[in-house]
Design an enzyme around this catalytic site. Structure first.
Site, PDB file in Angstrom:
ATOM      1  N   LYS A  83      59.611  54.691  46.607  1.00 32.14           N
ATOM      2  CA  LYS A  83      59.666  55.850  45.885  1.00 32.14           C
ATOM      3  C   LYS A  83      61.169  56.722  45.972  1.00 32.14           C
ATOM      4  O   LYS A  83      61.656  57.022  45.014  1.00 32.14           O
ATOM      5  CB  LYS A  83      58.842  57.047  46.781  1.00 32.14           C
ATOM      6  CG  LYS A  83      57.458  56.413  46.485  1.00 32.14           C
ATOM      7  CD  LYS A  83      56.871  57.152  45.259  1.00 32.14           C
ATOM      8  CE  LYS A  83      55.877  56.485  44.750  1.00 32.14           C
ATOM      9  NZ  LYS A  83      55.690  55.263  44.436  1.00 32.14           N
TER      10      LYS A  83
ATOM     11  N   GLY B  55      57.050  43.583  23.038  1.00 30.93           N
ATOM     12  CA  GLY B  55      57.046  42.249  23.431  1.00 30.93           C
ATOM     13  C   GLY B  55      58.609  41.489  23.566  1.00 30.93           C
ATOM     14  O   GLY B  55      59.474  42.368  23.320  1.00 30.93           O
TER      15      GLY B  55
END
Ligand code: BG6
Length: 575
Positions: A460, A93
């Protein structure tokens, strides 16, 4: 985002057993890793999760990192310890107010070894435990700390793992004589199918023999949690005959698509009908997603609009800035991992506005799935490569199938065979890739349903082949980007049969010396790849598969780390 593991066991286990589990979370980040055990092992290194010193123990915490605060260095790798070394933590986190906490702790004499936000947690508890017990210290932590966290904390001479969660995912696996804390079920799905899922602002004390949960609501209140039994493939087929997971997962696409189509027709038929009803009861659909899933959502918008359903797609990190929501809005989250923090944050809070939430998710029991009123599983199976391939195909299959429930017909049933037939052109695509490995920029142009495909192919090429690529609307090229087209600039044009506009856009770049590569279901007098599509959904999917194969082979030519590209992770659980 990062992956965390904690184990408390009645019987001794090996440190490298923990490393094997940690390896299963490596998709969450692989910049550095580390482990600490109750028998004194404390090792951390930059780079991928790998073998550590042998050590037998009954308690361990471990971490694989995707750097957020602090460079990729050994010092910044987790675990982190308190000054006296008695407290050790791992954290997933971001602690937003860590600098304020760090100053406060440094003023009390705490010495910091790293640049990270996470390290303050170890020193915070070292300071607080001087004057109060663990539960009071945890209450103070929940009260003071801003940001997201899933923390595992161990202390010398204490067989308890103390763990607390807000925002970042955390689950407890109940195995035989062993309790396993992890960022998600995949860490232990080959050891148990029993889990207790943490919700927001919960704290637990976990030992080998049991666990106690508490809910934080200005103070800690004991909480009873139920054990859930989950189903998740525990078999690990590995890369099989493929050199990389990316190629294996592309070749799995026909089977994955067929599995999903079957599931939506039968096993998930109820859910699809429930989702259809929710759409019928709404005025508009707003998709929320990130990355590749956002590109699938753009196709979902196209398909649903064609079926007469008002739809929009918003990138998750901008969702609250660009969306007007009311109780006539249905929000549909599209997320492979179900843990993308941008998506989770976008969904938090709207439930209070009477907005219903649906989702298409690949990882069962993920946070987004558990936040949804209805959640459809895209059944792609575990996707290891950071780049989404088979999950994108299945997201598009699912969204096209959903649109077909409103009359937008596409030959979805034929998709698996069509992909199989396209895969037989891999050698030709490989040959094309060899000629692209040294290019600096590539442009991909599309219109209508092939515009999201242009964006997906560009993503990609960027994320796996490290080539700067832009996927854009063919009609937009002349409004600026055409200035960048020089002699030999490669432009991939997605050219569905009969689309005269994209043909004109292609001629515009050809006139300026571009090297045109056409992807089409028709024949053109260009360097081209022909795809066996007869409709918009199959064109979108097959053109994307061409882009996936092209990217894979370019990256291989460039000897790049195909499955784990630099700086990225499979699931970004930080905003
Ligand atoms: C990124 C991944 O971190 O998250 C992408 O590298 C992915 O491949 C994106 O498309 C969204 O992930 P998800 O799990 O929400 O579909």
């Amino acid at each position: 985002m990062c992956g965390i593991i904690g184990i408390a066991s009645r019987k001794e286990f090996e440190s490298n057993d923990v490393i094997k589990m940690l390896k299963r979370l490596e998709y969450r980040g692989y910049d550095s890793f580390g482990i600490a055990t109750d028998t004194g092992l404390f090792e951390k290194e930059v780079g991928e999760v790998r073998h550590v010193s042998d050590n037998r123990c009954t308690q361990a915490i471990a971490h694989t990192r995707w750097a957020t605060t602090g460079k990729v260095t050994k010092e910044n790798a987790h675990p982190h310890s308190s000054c006296d070394g008695n407290i050790t933590i791992v954290h997933n986190g971001i602690i937003d107010n860590y600098l304020e906490l760090k100053e406060w702790l440094a003023a009390k004499g705490h010495q910091f070894k790293s640049e990270t936000d996470s390290e303050v947690i170890a020193h915070f508890f070292e300071e607080e435990l001087k004057t109060c017990d663990m539960r009071h210290a945890v209450e103070k932590f929940f009260a003071l700390v801003k940001g997201e966290f899933a923390v595992l904390l161990i202390m010398k001479g204490d067989d308890m793992i103390y763990t607390f969660k807000r925002g970042s995912p955390l689950v407890l696996g109940i195995a035989d004589g062993m309790n396993i804390l992890a960022s998600d079920i995949y860490a232990f799905s080959n050891r148990t199918n029993k889990a207790v899922f943490f919700s927001e602002d919960e704290f637990a004390e976990v030992s080998a023999g049991g666990y106690k949960f508490y809910k934080y609501d200005s103070q800690l209140v004991p909480l009873t949690k139920e054990i859930q039994v989950f189903e998740w493939e525990s078999k690990e087929s590995g890369k099989m005959q493929y050199e990389h997971y990316m190629l294996k997962e592309i070749h799995e696409e026909p089977e994955a698509a067929a599995r999903l189509i079957d599931s939506m027709k039968y096993e998930q038929k109820e859910k699809m009908n429930e989702l259809k009803k929710m759409i019928e009861d709404s005025k508009r659909v707003v998709f929320v997603a990130a990355g590749t899933s956002y590109h699938a959502s753009l196709l979902g918008v196209y398909f649903l609009n064609k079926a007469g359903i008002e739809s929009h797609a918003i990138i998750a990190s901008e969702f609250r800035n660009f969306t007007l929501l009311d109780d006539r809005t249905l929000v549909i989250a599209v997320t492979q991992s179900g843990e993308t923090m941008d998506v989770i944050q976008a969904l938090h809070g709207i439930k209070g506005e009477g907005v219903k939430i649906a989702s298409f998710v690949n990882v069962p029991y993920s946070t987004v799935q558990r936040m949804s009123n209805v959640s459809v599983n895209i059944c792609a199976g575990q996707e290891v490569c950071v780049a989404a391939t088979k999950t994108f195909v299945n997201q598009v299959v699912a969204l096209s199938y959903l649109a077909s429930l409103f009359g937008y017909e596409n030959g979805i049933e034929k998709i698996p065979d069509k992909i199989n037939s396209l895969l037989r052109q891999e050698e030709k695509i490989k040959g094309m890739a060899e000629t692209l490995k040294n290019v600096r920029d590539i442009y991909i142009i599309g219109r209508g349903f092939s515009y999201p495909v242009a964006r997906e192919i560009a993503l990609k090429l960027k994320e796996i082949a490290y080539i700067h690529a832009e996927g854009m609307m063919g009609g937009e090229l002349k409004h600026g980007t055409l200035a960048l087209i020089e002699n030999g600039t490669p432009v991939i044009s997605l050219m569905p049969e009969g689309d005269n506009h994209i043909i004109s856009n292609t001629k515009e770049v050809e006139a300026r010396g571009a090297r045109v590569i056409v992807v089409s279901n028709s024949s053109f007098d260009y360097e081209s790849i022909k795809i066996p599509s007869e409709d918009e959904a199959s064109f979108s999917i097959l053109a994307t598969v061409v882009g996936q194969l092209l990217t894979y082979h370019v990256a291989k030519e460039k000897r790049l780390p195909v499955d784990k590209p630099r700086n990225l992770a499979k699931s970004c659980t930080v905003v």
